[in-house]
Design a protein around this motif. Structure first.
Motif, PDB file in Angstrom:
ATOM      1  N   ILE A  84      -8.605  -7.771   2.986  1.00  0.00           N
ATOM      2  CA  ILE A  84      -8.188  -7.423   1.910  1.00  0.00           C
ATOM      3  C   ILE A  84      -9.518  -7.144   1.124  1.00  0.00           C
ATOM      4  CG2 ILE A  84      -7.180  -5.658   0.170  1.00  0.00           C
ATOM      5  CD1 ILE A  84      -4.842  -6.459   1.982  1.00  0.00           C
ATOM      6  N   THR A  85     -10.729  -6.750   0.489  1.00  0.00           N
ATOM      7  CA  THR A  85     -12.052  -6.330  -0.580  1.00  0.00           C
ATOM      8  C   THR A  85     -11.328  -5.936  -1.994  1.00  0.00           C
ATOM      9  OG1 THR A  85     -12.497  -4.603   0.597  1.00  0.00           O
ATOM     10  CG2 THR A  85     -12.994  -6.666   1.837  1.00  0.00           C
ATOM     11  N   ASP A  86     -10.368  -4.882  -2.078  1.00  0.00           N
ATOM     12  CA  ASP A  86      -9.916  -4.328  -3.239  1.00  0.00           C
ATOM     13  C   ASP A  86      -8.924  -4.171  -3.395  1.00  0.00           C
ATOM     14  OD1 ASP A  86     -10.454  -4.160  -5.128  1.00  0.00           O
ATOM     15  OD2 ASP A  86     -11.912  -2.359  -5.294  1.00  0.00           O
ATOM     16  N   PHE A  87      -8.208  -3.705  -3.882  1.00  0.00           N
ATOM     17  CA  PHE A  87      -6.964  -3.695  -3.867  1.00  0.00           C
ATOM     18  C   PHE A  87      -6.218  -3.425  -5.710  1.00  0.00           C
ATOM     19  CE2 PHE A  87      -1.698  -3.485  -4.490  1.00  0.00           C
ATOM     20  CZ  PHE A  87      -1.592  -3.572  -3.495  1.00  0.00           C
ATOM     21  N   ILE A  88      -6.439  -2.165  -5.156  1.00  0.00           N
ATOM     22  CA  ILE A  88      -5.329  -1.185  -6.673  1.00  0.00           C
ATOM     23  C   ILE A  88      -4.566  -0.233  -7.087  1.00  0.00           C
ATOM     24  CG2 ILE A  88      -6.828   0.209  -8.552  1.00  0.00           C
ATOM     25  CD1 ILE A  88      -9.411   0.624  -6.710  1.00  0.00           C
ATOM     26  N   GLU A  89      -4.034  -0.772  -7.786  1.00  0.00           N
ATOM     27  CA  GLU A  89      -2.063  -0.531  -7.429  1.00  0.00           C
ATOM     28  C   GLU A  89      -2.096   1.191  -8.751  1.00  0.00           C
ATOM     29  OE1 GLU A  89       1.928  -0.531  -7.779  1.00  0.00           O
ATOM     30  OE2 GLU A  89       0.106  -1.640  -6.787  1.00  0.00           O
ATOM     31  N   LYS A  90      -1.628   2.093  -7.571  1.00  0.00           N
ATOM     32  CA  LYS A  90      -1.125   3.228  -8.032  1.00  0.00           C
ATOM     33  C   LYS A  90      -2.968   4.265  -9.214  1.00  0.00           C
ATOM     34  CE  LYS A  90       3.335   2.765  -8.546  1.00  0.00           C
ATOM     35  NZ  LYS A  90       4.628   3.220  -9.721  1.00  0.00           N
ATOM     36  N   PRO A  91      -4.280   4.273  -8.402  1.00  0.00           N
ATOM     37  CA  PRO A  91      -5.267   4.121  -8.809  1.00  0.00           C
ATOM     38  C   PRO A  91      -5.245   5.757  -9.315  1.00  0.00           C
ATOM     39  CG  PRO A  91      -5.266   3.707  -6.811  1.00  0.00           C
ATOM     40  CD  PRO A  91      -4.386   3.988  -6.788  1.00  0.00           C
ATOM     41  N   ALA A  92      -5.817   6.382 -10.204  1.00  0.00           N
ATOM     42  CA  ALA A  92      -5.688   7.576 -10.639  1.00  0.00           C
ATOM     43  C   ALA A  92      -7.194   8.357  -9.064  1.00  0.00           C
ATOM     44  CB  ALA A  92      -7.064   8.063 -12.068  1.00  0.00           C
ATOM     45  N   ASP A  93      -7.843   7.951  -9.239  1.00  0.00           N
ATOM     46  CA  ASP A  93      -8.744   7.961  -7.353  1.00  0.00           C
ATOM     47  C   ASP A  93      -9.459   7.365  -6.887  1.00  0.00           C
ATOM     48  OD1 ASP A  93     -10.654   9.568  -6.270  1.00  0.00           O
ATOM     49  OD2 ASP A  93     -12.524   9.127  -7.932  1.00  0.00           O
ATOM     50  N   PRO A 103      -1.970  10.500   3.150  1.00  0.00           N
ATOM     51  CA  PRO A 103      -3.428  12.040   2.115  1.00  0.00           C
ATOM     52  C   PRO A 103      -4.232  11.390   1.475  1.00  0.00           C
ATOM     53  CG  PRO A 103      -1.330  12.494   3.683  1.00  0.00           C
ATOM     54  CD  PRO A 103      -0.654  11.563   3.375  1.00  0.00           C
ATOM     55  N   ARG A 104      -5.286  10.756   0.987  1.00  0.00           N
ATOM     56  CA  ARG A 104      -5.979  10.853  -0.355  1.00  0.00           C
ATOM     57  C   ARG A 104      -5.335  11.224  -1.526  1.00  0.00           C
ATOM     58  NH1 ARG A 104     -12.132  10.590  -1.761  1.00  0.00           N
ATOM     59  NH2 ARG A 104     -11.922   9.204  -3.582  1.00  0.00           N
ATOM     60  N   ALA A 105      -4.666  12.430  -0.690  1.00  0.00           N
ATOM     61  CA  ALA A 105      -4.485  13.072  -2.466  1.00  0.00           C
ATOM     62  C   ALA A 105      -3.019  13.348  -2.481  1.00  0.00           C
ATOM     63  CB  ALA A 105      -4.761  14.346  -2.458  1.00  0.00           C
ATOM     64  N   GLN A 106      -2.793  11.975  -2.018  1.00  0.00           N
ATOM     65  CA  GLN A 106      -1.130  11.656  -2.351  1.00  0.00           C
ATOM     66  C   GLN A 106      -0.969   9.855  -2.646  1.00  0.00           C
ATOM     67  OE1 GLN A 106       1.611  12.809   0.711  1.00  0.00           O
ATOM     68  NE2 GLN A 106       1.165  14.948   0.995  1.00  0.00           N
ATOM     69  N   ALA A 107      -2.422   9.325  -2.384  1.00  0.00           N
ATOM     70  CA  ALA A 107      -2.233   7.838  -2.739  1.00  0.00           C
ATOM     71  C   ALA A 107      -2.346   7.550  -4.191  1.00  0.00           C
ATOM     72  CB  ALA A 107      -3.587   7.205  -2.174  1.00  0.00           C
ATOM     73  N   SER A 108      -2.585   7.660  -4.828  1.00  0.00           N
ATOM     74  CA  SER A 108      -2.199   7.962  -6.681  1.00  0.00           C
ATOM     75  C   SER A 108      -0.980   6.781  -6.781  1.00  0.00           C
ATOM     76  CB  SER A 108      -2.136   8.619  -7.299  1.00  0.00           C
ATOM     77  OG  SER A 108      -1.090   9.742  -7.327  1.00  0.00           O
ATOM     78  N   GLY A 109       0.409   7.127  -5.703  1.00  0.00           N
ATOM     79  CA  GLY A 109       1.127   6.865  -6.204  1.00  0.00           C
ATOM     80  C   GLY A 109       1.320   5.327  -5.839  1.00  0.00           C
ATOM     81  N   PHE A 110       0.497   5.143  -5.150  1.00  0.00           N
ATOM     82  CA  PHE A 110       0.995   3.535  -4.120  1.00  0.00           C
ATOM     83  C   PHE A 110      -0.120   2.753  -4.385  1.00  0.00           C
ATOM     84  CE2 PHE A 110       2.340   7.168  -0.908  1.00  0.00           C
ATOM     85  CZ  PHE A 110       3.352   6.806  -0.664  1.00  0.00           C
ATOM     86  N   GLY A 111      -0.054   1.141  -4.339  1.00  0.00           N
ATOM     87  CA  GLY A 111      -1.176  -0.041  -4.073  1.00  0.00           C
ATOM     88  C   GLY A 111      -1.974   0.720  -3.411  1.00  0.00           C
ATOM     89  N   VAL A 112      -4.079   0.746  -3.175  1.00  0.00           N
ATOM     90  CA  VAL A 112      -4.295   1.648  -2.150  1.00  0.00           C
ATOM     91  C   VAL A 112      -5.099   0.117  -2.069  1.00  0.00           C
ATOM     92  CG1 VAL A 112      -6.456   3.399  -1.736  1.00  0.00           C
ATOM     93  CG2 VAL A 112      -4.001   3.490  -3.109  1.00  0.00           C
ATOM     94  N   MET A 113      -5.416  -0.078  -0.645  1.00  0.00           N
ATOM     95  CA  MET A 113      -6.703  -0.876  -0.812  1.00  0.00           C
ATOM     96  C   MET A 113      -7.589  -0.308   0.203  1.00  0.00           C
ATOM     97  SD  MET A 113      -4.412  -2.839   2.052  1.00  0.00           S
ATOM     98  CE  MET A 113      -2.630  -2.519   1.151  1.00  0.00           C
ATOM     99  N   ASP A 114      -9.098  -1.640  -0.110  1.00  0.00           N
ATOM    100  CA  ASP A 114     -10.537  -1.768   1.270  1.00  0.00           C
ATOM    101  C   ASP A 114      -9.910  -3.163   1.886  1.00  0.00           C
ATOM    102  OD1 ASP A 114     -11.810   0.552   0.138  1.00  0.00           O
ATOM    103  OD2 ASP A 114     -12.876  -0.306  -2.351  1.00  0.00           O
ATOM    104  N   VAL A 115     -10.682  -2.638   2.745  1.00  0.00           N
ATOM    105  CA  VAL A 115     -10.959  -3.349   3.671  1.00  0.00           C
ATOM    106  C   VAL A 115     -11.701  -3.394   4.919  1.00  0.00           C
ATOM    107  CG1 VAL A 115      -8.037  -3.581   4.636  1.00  0.00           C
ATOM    108  CG2 VAL A 115      -9.113  -2.198   5.296  1.00  0.00           C
ATOM    109  N   ASP A 116     -12.607  -4.490   5.483  1.00  0.00           N
ATOM    110  CA  ASP A 116     -13.391  -4.688   6.024  1.00  0.00           C
ATOM    111  C   ASP A 116     -13.153  -4.923   7.295  1.00  0.00           C
ATOM    112  OD1 ASP A 116     -12.413  -7.408   7.246  1.00  0.00           O
ATOM    113  OD2 ASP A 116     -13.919  -8.844   5.897  1.00  0.00           O
ATOM    114  N   GLU A 117     -14.313  -5.277   8.620  1.00  0.00           N
ATOM    115  CA  GLU A 117     -14.067  -4.971   9.682  1.00  0.00           C
ATOM    116  C   GLU A 117     -13.423  -5.632   9.965  1.00  0.00           C
ATOM    117  OE1 GLU A 117     -17.639  -7.201   8.965  1.00  0.00           O
ATOM    118  OE2 GLU A 117     -16.648  -5.765   8.108  1.00  0.00           O
ATOM    119  N   THR A 118     -12.582  -6.915   9.338  1.00  0.00           N
ATOM    120  CA  THR A 118     -11.926  -7.822  10.241  1.00  0.00           C
ATOM    121  C   THR A 118     -10.296  -7.954   9.883  1.00  0.00           C
ATOM    122  OG1 THR A 118     -11.460  -9.615   8.267  1.00  0.00           O
ATOM    123  CG2 THR A 118     -12.925  -9.525  10.092  1.00  0.00           C
ATOM    124  N   GLY A 119     -10.286  -6.287   8.401  1.00  0.00           N
ATOM    125  CA  GLY A 119      -9.114  -6.342   8.041  1.00  0.00           C
ATOM    126  C   GLY A 119      -8.740  -6.825   7.061  1.00  0.00           C
TER     127      GLY A 119
END
Length: 418
Positions: A180-189, A162-178
């Protein structure tokens, strides 16, 4: 390696097991989080180690740091069966200031960098970097296969949270092939997943690298004075920007028996989460199947007599309902309901224990009533103690969470006598 050989046989697993886990409060005052007891007879680290072994990996290194004695002792007792003549190895790698007087492990990447002289001579082709403090079953061979097929520089294990709980993780954006286009460690948003704004794609702290590539990245990172020497903060974001980084969904490699309805992964990093995950196992159909012989959770097999239930009188009958009772336990005229007992617990006559997690060698006195508690190793519960019926009194005497779970240690019990 032959074309048909599992990739895991040319890989090493490197488990990062140095964390304190301060959100577990007093449970980690004397032990690191990976050494915390779980599931009746295991430690949390046994899940990562068992996954590696069951996946076919036969070279394992474990980096320890915070209060590591009980963790090291557990691994020496339970994980000492690897044989060098079979090209197997199991290295325990404490932070030993090997690169300077003040050089403890500065971060997760540094925990490998400082030990390259030990692991590099094994000449493994791949390295699977693991966190030692999560509960799950996963076949790393499938993740290694994806890494090779996609010619990735790094493959990152990920779960949907759940997005509300994701600030404790490294969070990534991915494209259609999987990729990773961005990786943010423990983002506030935390950024949402494409097409599902309620969820984010979070890192499990599991990474696959080619060994040569990882060594190059660790050397580069060690020469960067601005780096914090951490995979999530430094290494992974750099490879995302300059290399080929791909996400590996946990759903592709999670191991489930016929009893497990969904993929199971837990960070048991709080007292509430720890209590809930252990209590889950007492269900008729538990979310985590510890009885799966095809994917056993290996651990130190302590030699104990069978559990014993004695007395058969009205009001004084040794019984357990919806509970797990480990070897060496004696239920002497007491009643258990939805409770997990670790090894060597003695529950005396007329006691009632419900919805509780009782760690090894605890002694529960006569007429005690315990509900919704976690009792630490070796605690002596005095006769007649009542916990779980008066929230105000519980909070004054013990560590009580917002969800009403009480953590009880011997120091807290000793404080009752003052």
């Amino acid at each position: 390696m032959s074309a048909s050989a599992p990739i895991a046989r040319s890989a090493m697993a490197y488990v990062l097991a140095g964390g304190r886990g301060s959100r577990l409060q007093e449970l980690t005052d004397k032990r690191a989080k990976p050494a915390v007891y779980f599931g009746g007879k295991s430690r949390i680290i046994d899940f990562a180690l068992s996954n590696a072994l069951n996946s076919g990996i036969r070279r394992i290194g474990v980096a320890t740091q915070y209060k590591a004695h009980s963790l090291i002792r557990h691994m020496q007792r339970g994980w000492n069966f690897f044989r060098p003549e079979r090209n197997e190895s199991f290295d325990i790698l404490p932070a030993s200031q090997r690169m300077g007087d003040d050089a403890w492990y500065a971060g997760t990447a540094d925990a490998i960098w400082q030990n390259l002289d030990i692991i590099e001579p094994y000449n493994t082709e791949f390295i699977v970097v693991l966190a030692g403090d999560h509960v799950y079953k996963m076949d790393y061979e499938k993740m290694l296969q994806q890494h090779v097929e996609q010619r990735a520089d790094v493959t990152v294990g990920c779960i949907e949270v759940p997005r509300a709980q994701a600030s404790g993780f490294g969070v990534m954006d991915v494209d259609e092939t999987g990729r990773i286009t961005d990786f943010i460690e423990k983002p506030a948003d935390p950024p949402p997943m494409p097409g599902n704004p309620a969820l984010s794609l979070a890192s499990m702290g599991i990474y696959v690298f080619g060994m040569k590539f990882l060594i190059e990245q660790l050397r580069r990172d060690a020469n960067d004075p601005e780096s914090s020497r951490d995979f999530g903060k430094d290494i992974i974001p750099y490879v995302v920007r300059h290399g080929r980084a791909f996400a590996h969904p946990f759903s592709r490699s999670c191991v489930r028996s016929g009893m497990e309805p969904v993929a199971y992964w837990r960070d048991v990093g709080t007292v509430d989460a720890y209590w809930e995950a252990n209590i889950d196992i007492t269900a008729v159909v538990p979310a985590l199947d510890l009885y799966d012989r095809d994917w056993p959770i290996w651990t130190y097999g302590e030699i104990t007599p069978p559990a014993k239930f004695v007395h058969d009188e009205d009001g004084r009958r040794g019984s357990a309902v919806s509970s797990l009772v480990s070897g060496g336990c004696i239920i002497s005229g007491a009643a258990l309901n939805r409770t997990l007992l670790f090894t060597g617990v003695h529950v005396h006559s007329y006691a009632l224990v419900e919805n509780s997690v009782i760690l090894p060698e605890v002694d529960i006195g006569r007429h005690a009533r315990l509900q919704n508690v976690v009792v630490d190793h070796g605690v002596r519960i005095p006769p007649g103690l009542v916990v779980g019926e008066n929230p105000v009194a519980d909070a004054r005497r013990f560590r009580r969470t917002d969800k009403g779970i009480c953590l009880i240690t011997q120091a807290m019990i000793d404080g009752l006598r003052g």
